[in-house]
Design a protein around this motif. Structure first.
Motif, short mmCIF file in Angstrom:
data_model
loop_
_atom_site.label_atom_id
_atom_site.label_comp_id
_atom_site.label_asym_id
_atom_site.label_seq_id
_atom_site.Cartn_x
_atom_site.Cartn_y
_atom_site.Cartn_z
N TYR A 87 0.81 -1.21 0.00
CA TYR A 87 0.00 0.00 0.00
C TYR A 87 0.85 1.27 0.00
N ALA A 88 2.03 1.20 0.59
CA ALA A 88 2.91 2.36 0.58
C ALA A 88 3.34 2.69 -0.85
N GLY A 89 3.75 1.65 -1.58
CA GLY A 89 4.13 1.85 -2.98
C GLY A 89 2.95 2.29 -3.82
N ALA A 90 1.79 1.68 -3.57
CA ALA A 90 0.59 2.04 -4.32
C ALA A 90 0.23 3.50 -4.10
N PHE A 91 0.31 3.95 -2.85
CA PHE A 91 -0.04 5.33 -2.54
C PHE A 91 0.91 6.30 -3.22
N TYR A 92 2.20 5.99 -3.18
CA TYR A 92 3.18 6.89 -3.78
C TYR A 92 2.90 7.09 -5.27
N PHE A 93 2.71 5.99 -6.00
CA PHE A 93 2.55 6.11 -7.45
C PHE A 93 1.17 6.64 -7.84
N CYS A 94 0.14 6.29 -7.09
CA CYS A 94 -1.19 6.83 -7.40
C CYS A 94 -1.23 8.33 -7.13
N SER A 95 -0.57 8.76 -6.08
CA SER A 95 -0.54 10.20 -5.78
C SER A 95 0.23 10.96 -6.86
N LYS A 96 1.34 10.39 -7.32
CA LYS A 96 2.10 11.03 -8.40
C LYS A 96 1.30 11.07 -9.69
N SER A 97 0.58 9.98 -9.96
CA SER A 97 -0.27 9.95 -11.16
C SER A 97 -1.36 11.01 -11.08
N PHE A 98 -1.93 11.19 -9.88
CA PHE A 98 -2.97 12.20 -9.69
C PHE A 98 -2.42 13.60 -9.92
N GLU A 99 -1.20 13.85 -9.45
CA GLU A 99 -0.58 15.15 -9.65
C GLU A 99 -0.40 15.45 -11.14
N LEU A 100 -0.02 14.43 -11.90
CA LEU A 100 0.22 14.62 -13.32
C LEU A 100 -1.07 14.72 -14.12
N ASN A 101 -2.10 13.97 -13.70
CA ASN A 101 -3.37 13.98 -14.44
C ASN A 101 -4.54 13.75 -13.47
N PRO A 102 -5.06 14.80 -12.86
CA PRO A 102 -6.17 14.64 -11.91
C PRO A 102 -7.47 14.23 -12.57
N TYR A 107 -6.65 6.51 -5.73
CA TYR A 107 -5.97 7.46 -4.84
C TYR A 107 -6.85 7.80 -3.63
N PHE A 108 -8.13 8.01 -3.89
CA PHE A 108 -9.06 8.36 -2.83
C PHE A 108 -9.19 7.23 -1.81
N ILE A 109 -9.30 6.00 -2.29
CA ILE A 109 -9.41 4.84 -1.40
C ILE A 109 -8.15 4.70 -0.55
N LEU A 110 -6.99 4.92 -1.16
CA LEU A 110 -5.73 4.82 -0.41
C LEU A 110 -5.63 5.92 0.65
N LEU A 111 -6.15 7.10 0.35
CA LEU A 111 -6.18 8.16 1.36
C LEU A 111 -7.02 7.75 2.56
N LEU A 112 -8.16 7.12 2.27
CA LEU A 112 -9.02 6.66 3.36
C LEU A 112 -8.33 5.57 4.18
N MET A 113 -7.61 4.67 3.48
CA MET A 113 -6.89 3.62 4.20
C MET A 113 -5.81 4.21 5.10
N LYS A 114 -5.19 5.30 4.64
CA LYS A 114 -4.15 5.95 5.43
C LYS A 114 -4.74 6.86 6.53
N LYS A 115 -6.04 6.95 6.51
CA LYS A 115 -6.75 7.83 7.47
C LYS A 115 -6.36 9.29 7.28
N ASP A 116 -5.99 9.63 6.03
CA ASP A 116 -5.69 11.03 5.71
C ASP A 116 -7.00 11.70 5.30
N MET A 117 -7.86 11.96 6.30
CA MET A 117 -9.20 12.46 6.02
C MET A 117 -9.16 13.91 5.53
N LYS A 118 -8.14 14.64 5.94
CA LYS A 118 -8.02 16.02 5.49
C LYS A 118 -7.82 16.09 3.98
N ARG A 119 -6.86 15.26 3.48
CA ARG A 119 -6.60 15.27 2.03
C ARG A 119 -7.79 14.68 1.29
#
Length: 757
Positions: free
Chosen positions: A683-698, A707-719
């Motif tokens: 999940y760490a690797g998945a989050f890194y690359f999905c976040s980078k992909s989102f930055e390049l093409n939202p 990316y959204f699901i991984l944010l929820l898994m990380k409990k990053d509710m703010k983002r």
């Protein structure tokens, strides 16, 4: 008075009857046989050991046989570093098929190049061009460090496979190859022992015993092996074999007996067999070790005499002495001329066609003395030498009218194949480093002198670095290196060089259809539409699926064949599935109908496009109806990775994508890497690359979801909340926004439950 008592005990030592003797004798034989059979059956049920059949049904190509990857376990016990080719042939042989099997060692395998540059592969293409109405199959059975024992071991299975022709180029490995008289992989001291060993190899109990003995030997011995040693140095047991010695004679005798057996079996089954003379470097390689005896001079002295005669212009006498010096060399990696004599005698006795390979090489060598112009070290040809070998076989087959009626008209000259072969700088450098590493050790240097070539090697440039790292990698995939280099070339605008990398892979793997598509894209980038079309048509196993008709259709449009192109695209549209992305087919159809001013069909296609993707923007009017606007490098890698994923080969897909990611920043590539990591629960690797992909093409909805699901898994509710705020601006459909909100609220409640305070 008491009389004598009668002894009622049984008689001692009473002789057995004849019938009982027979019964006991039979039981003494049957009981061990029964026990051994029981063990054998148990090992088979437990799936112990390996299937050592020569041919097995192909996993990747239904309806085909392939060479069993494990077949060389028949010949190697201590060293198993050689592998067969991946050649295939049809299980059901059609009448139009002409099937050729080729026996040989490392030269026939194409060493130090890939099998795509071996003479059997070059010959395959030349024969297919010479007989376009036949299906030509050339199956290369060679491997490094095998010899004539391999040929006679394989021949029965080869004959069962309905060959039309057998070719043989071998004889250099009779001393040090597997089951050679001076090899560590000797397989017994006598011919009957070696042949029995080959038969017993198919039994699981024998495999078990051999494996157990080897393990015991390895435990008893201290590990004195040097990882810098080459296979060439480690396979040798008797390093010095004097000319005329018992071991020398045994090597010659085994070659004669084995080759005679091979020829007799082929002739008895009415299968033509073609033998070839052997060539090696006699002019530019001094004898590796010289020993002077009462009967024979030292090899190095004879070599120097040959050099003197050559300098005096006495070339014929010099040639004879160079051959003699090679024969007197007591390190026997080069076959003595006795082997060529056996080949000539067998060819004459059984009236077989023979390839005059020695004369072919001499004819193009300075002073007709074979040396470094064609041979890389002691016996392996360079790239020019391999094409020369293929031409020599081709001419011999043509001269003897094998295969069928040969028509001169339309035959390409040999030079045409050399000019247009897929042989790149990467191939050349891999071979160059391999040979230099080989020559850095024994027998080219003293045995006690460590081989430090690879340790001290300094890379120069991108391609050299790739070649070196490929060679030192524990797991090698030459395909990945060519693809990575193609991406690199495309990235700097060198599409022809990128195409050549794929052409090299096509010669190596002519049956992989995807390689033809991938290569064609680089031709399309150069607007070489006819060459791209011809390349796709040349693929021997091209599935006629929607993508085939899509590529044909778009290429025909680019070539101005509008009506034919539309016909292919319409058929592709009939068989394409929603998972295959119909938009890919619809766009060139739309452009073609638009340019033909066919309003009815144009509107029909527009309606279909809107059905699949309502917000899709139609191409601008200036777009041509071809495929030249495909983003070659990324599209190719992305599609290839998807194919690996469909085949459940995620590791291959990930390796390819990560290498690409090092070269270029691309949202699609990063998204796919993230998806694979997610499936692997990284999940760490998945989050890194999905976040980078989102930055390049939202705007990539699939990646946004990941990316959204991984944010929820990380409990990053703010983002995650910030993403929710962005959704309307990203043109996300209302029902999908509601889904994101439900996921957010559910996760928020879970977190509150976990932490009530």
């Amino acid at each position: 008075m008491q009389g004598p008592t009668k002894n009622t005990s049984p008689k001692q030592g009473a002789p057995l009857s004849r019938n009982r003797k027979i019964i006991f004798s039979v039981l003494l034989i049957l009981i061990p046989v029964f026990l051994l059979s029981l063990i054998e059956m148990s090992l088979r049920v437990a799936n112990y050991g390996k299937d050592l059949s020569l041919f097995v049904k192909s996993k990747n190509y239904p309806g085909y046989y392939e060479i069993n990857f494990d077949v060389n376990y028949r010949y190697f016990t201590k060293l198993i570093e050689t592998s067969p080719t991946d050649d295939i042939f049809l299980i059901e042989k059609p009448d139009t098929c002409y099937r050729v099997f080729v026996f040989g060692g490392s030269t026939t395998r194409g060493f130090p190049y890939q099998a795509g540059t071996s003479f059997p592969r070059i010959l395959y293409y030349r024969l297919q061009d010479a007989f376009p109405n036949k299906r030509i199959e050339v199956v290369n059975l060679s491997a490094s460090a095998i010899n004539s024992y391999t040929y006679i071991d394989m021949i029965d299975e080869v004959l069962d496979a309905k060959p039309d022709l057998i070719l043989v180029y071998g004889g250099h490995n009779e001393y040090y190859g597997a089951m050679g008289v001076g090899s560590i992989e000797r397989g017994g001291n006598f011919r009957w022992m070696k042949k029995l060993n080959l038969k017993l190899n198919h039994f699981k109990i024998y495999q078990f015993l051999k494996s157990s003995i080897v393990k015991i030997q390895q435990k008893m011995m201290t590990d004195s092996s040097n990882r810098s040693e080459t296979l060439m140095s480690r396979i040798v047991k008797d390093k010095s074999i004097g000319y005329g010695s018992k071991l020398y004679q045994r090597g010659v005798e085994q070659f004669q007996l084995n080759m005679t057996e091979l020829v007799k079996k082929s002739v008895s089954h009415n299968v033509p067999i073609v033998l070839s003379e052997l060539v090696c470097n006699v002019h530019d390689l001094a004898p590796l070790q010289s020993i002077k005896t009462d009967e024979y001079p030292a090899a190095i002295d004879v070599f120097h005499q040959a050099q003197v005669l050559e300098s005096e212009g006495k070339l014929e006498e010099a040639g004879a002495l160079y051959d003699q010096a090679k024969d007197l060399d007591v390190i026997r990696f080069r076959a003595p001329e006795a082997m060529n004599e056996i080949i000539r005698e067998l060819s004459a006795k059984y009236q077989l066609p023979m390839v005059p390979m020695k004369k072919e090489f001499e004819n193009v060598s300075p002073h007709q003395l074979i040396g470094e112009e064609l041979i890389l070290e002691h016996l392996h040809p360079n790239i020019e030498g391999y094409f020369l070998m293929a031409d020599a076989f081709f001419k011999t087959l043509k001269k003897n009218q094998l295969i069928g009626d040969w028509v001169e008209e339309g035959l390409k000259p040999a030079e045409a194949y050399r000019r247009n072969w897929g042989f790149t700088e990467l191939d050349s450098l891999i071979a160059d480093i391999t040979i230099k590493s080989l020559k850095g050790g024994w027998p080219f240097h003293p045995e006690d002198e460590p081989n430090v070539f690879l340790k001290n090697y300094q890379t120069k440039g991108v391609v050299d670095s790739m070649a070196f790292h490929y060679l030192i990698s524990p797991v090698r995939h030459i395909e990945d290196e060519h693809i990575k280099l193609a991406v690199y070339y495309a990235g700097i605008g060198q599409n022809e060089m990128a195409f050549q990398e794929y052409l090299s892979l096509i010669k190596l793997h002519p049956y992989i259809a995807d390689l033809y598509y991938d290569a064609s894209k680089y031709l399309i980038a150069q607007k070489k539409y006819q060459q791209a079309f011809d390349l796709i048509q040349s693929a021997p196993l091209m599935p006629h699926d929607y993508f085939y008709y899509y590529m044909n259709g778009t290429l025909k449009l680019s070539l101005g064949k509008s009506e034919k192109g539309i016909k292919d695209l319409e058929y592709a549209l009939q068989i394409v599935t929603p998972e295959d992305n119909p938009i890919k087919v619809l766009i060139p159809l739309y452009v073609a109908y638009r340019d033909r001013m066919d309003t009815v069909n144009k509107d029909r296609i527009v309606a279909m496009i809107k059905k699949y993707q309502p917000d899709f923007k139609l191409p601008e009017d200036g777009l041509k109806p071809g495929v030249e606007r495909i983003k070659i490098s990324i599209t190719e890698i992305y599609d290839r990775a998807l194919l690996f994923i469909k085949r459940n080969e995620n590791d291959k897909a990930l390796d390819l994508l990560l290498k690409t990611d090092k070269v270029t920043e691309n949202a699609l590539i990063k998204k796919l890497i993230g998806m694979i990591y997610f499936q692997q629960k990284n999940y760490a690797g998945a989050f890194y690359f999905c976040s980078k992909s989102f930055e390049l093409n939202p705007n990539d909805h699939d990646n946004l979801n990941n990316y959204f699901i991984l944010l929820l898994m990380k409990k990053d509710m703010k983002r995650a909340a910030e993403i929710l705020q962005l959704l309307p601006s990203l043109k996300i459909a209302p029902d999908k926004i509601e889904r994101f909100e439900r996921l957010y609220n559910k996760r928020e409640n879970e977190i509150k439950t976990e932490n009530p305070n």
